[in-house]
Design an enzyme around this catalytic site. Structure first.
Site, mmCIF file in Angstrom:
data_model
loop_
_atom_site.group_PDB
_atom_site.id
_atom_site.type_symbol
_atom_site.label_atom_id
_atom_site.label_comp_id
_atom_site.label_asym_id
_atom_site.label_seq_id
_atom_site.Cartn_x
_atom_site.Cartn_y
_atom_site.Cartn_z
ATOM 1 N N ASP A 91 19.932 39.273 -23.939
ATOM 2 C CA ASP A 91 20.860 40.354 -23.612
ATOM 3 C C ASP A 91 22.232 40.177 -24.267
ATOM 4 O O ASP A 91 22.595 39.097 -24.721
ATOM 5 C CB ASP A 91 21.068 40.401 -22.088
ATOM 6 C CG ASP A 91 19.823 40.849 -21.352
ATOM 7 O OD1 ASP A 91 18.756 40.978 -21.976
ATOM 8 O OD2 ASP A 91 19.922 41.057 -20.135
ATOM 9 N N HIS A 236 20.568 35.054 -23.266
ATOM 10 C CA HIS A 236 21.592 35.895 -23.899
ATOM 11 C C HIS A 236 21.747 35.546 -25.371
ATOM 12 O O HIS A 236 21.585 34.390 -25.763
ATOM 13 C CB HIS A 236 22.908 35.746 -23.149
ATOM 14 C CG HIS A 236 22.836 36.304 -21.758
ATOM 15 N ND1 HIS A 236 22.269 35.601 -20.714
ATOM 16 C CD2 HIS A 236 23.188 37.511 -21.263
ATOM 17 C CE1 HIS A 236 22.289 36.356 -19.624
ATOM 18 N NE2 HIS A 236 22.840 37.526 -19.925
HETATM 19 ZN ZN ZN Z 1 24.221 41.777 -19.844
#
Ligand code: ZN
Length: 277
Positions: A91, A236
């Site tokens: 992400d 991430h």
């Molecule tokens: Zn996020």
């Protein structure tokens, strides 16, 4: 902007913990999110027992989506547990640093992943977005500016999603159907709205909490502990220097899961829903 949080509690709670720059205060978010949190991460971890809502969700998933997105599960935490398949998700990108490093590792290991990108960054780095796509990975929508969507007006929430899809479409020609809400924060109105827009909400079942700066060792350990067939792993690909540990952990995670007999797939493959409109 990382959204995950681990604590092995509910996904949504996790995401919020890492409030993005200038984001809302965690406590508030927590309060807000808790009510809908899939109170069950715990169950998941324990093993086969899935919270009822999760079961419900995986059902429809089995059939290839139809024209009525509303029929598929509104919120998806994992895929079917019938096969040893997992999906890596990243992400908060794209950026020109960690995202590229992650792409290199995935290339080397010949493993596909799903990137839930933030519209305002995608707009800045359309070439990276194209690179993600060109290499066979899937791109999902992660809002335009990473807000707590449940706090927005319906019109603002709609814009967050639509604008991001427009940016992704402009760069790659593809219009995502997979949406991951920042911090995992959802409520009924948002779920309904996003579903009506033709999206599936994708949460996760394995939270590495990499945004919080754990060591690569700890990240690997978390994955080993929480992963299972159908798992969706949250990491991430942009958001801070601590993600160097994510990069360091990634090859170890991939090799471990390969050894365990897991196959890596993109989220759309995992849940049997087309990635794009
Ligand atoms: Zn996020």
């Amino acid at each position: 902007m990382p959204e995950s949080t681990d604590s092995g509690i509910r996904p949504e709670q996790k995401e919020k913990a890492q409030a993005p720059s200038g984001g809302p205060d965690k406590e508030e978010v927590k309060r807000q999110i808790q009510p809908k949190a899939p109170a069950d991460h715990g169950d998941q971890k324990k093993g086969k027992v899935e919270p009822p809502e999760q079961k419900k969700e995986t059902k429809p998933v089995m059939k290839p989506s139809s024209q009525k997105p509303a029929k598929a599960p509104a919120v998806i935490y994992k895929g079917s547990g019938d096969a040893k398949r997992v999906a890596l998700t990243f992400d908060d990108g794209p950026d020109r640093h960690f995202t590229l490093q992650i792409l290199e590792i995935l290339e080397k290991e010949r493993v596909p992943a799903t990137f839930f990108v933030v519209g305002q960054l995608a707009e800045k780095h359309p070439d990276i977005l194209r690179e993600i796509d060109r290499r066979g990975h899937v791109i999902g929508n992660h809002s335009f500016s990473h807000p707590v969507m449940t706090r927005l007006s319906s019109a603002s929430a709609t814009r967050q999603v639509e604008e991001t899809n427009r940016i992704i479409r402009d760069a790659t020609g593809k219009s995502p159907r997979l949406f991951r809400p920042p911090y995992g924060a959802v409520n009924k109105p948002l779920i309904r709205q996003v579903s009506d827009q033709g999206f599936h909400i994708i949460q996760w079942s394995v939270d590495t909490r990499d945004w919080a700066g754990p060591s690569s060792k700890k990240i690997v350990h978390t994955v080993k502990q929480q992963v299972g067939p159908g798992g969706i792993i949250l990491q991430h690909s942009a958001g801070g220097p601590q993600l160097k540990e994510t990069v360091k952990a990634l090859p170890v995670i991939i090799r471990h899961l390969k050894q365990e007999g897991y196959e890596f797939v993109t989220v759309d493959q995992l849940i049997g829903i087309p990635a794009y409109h």
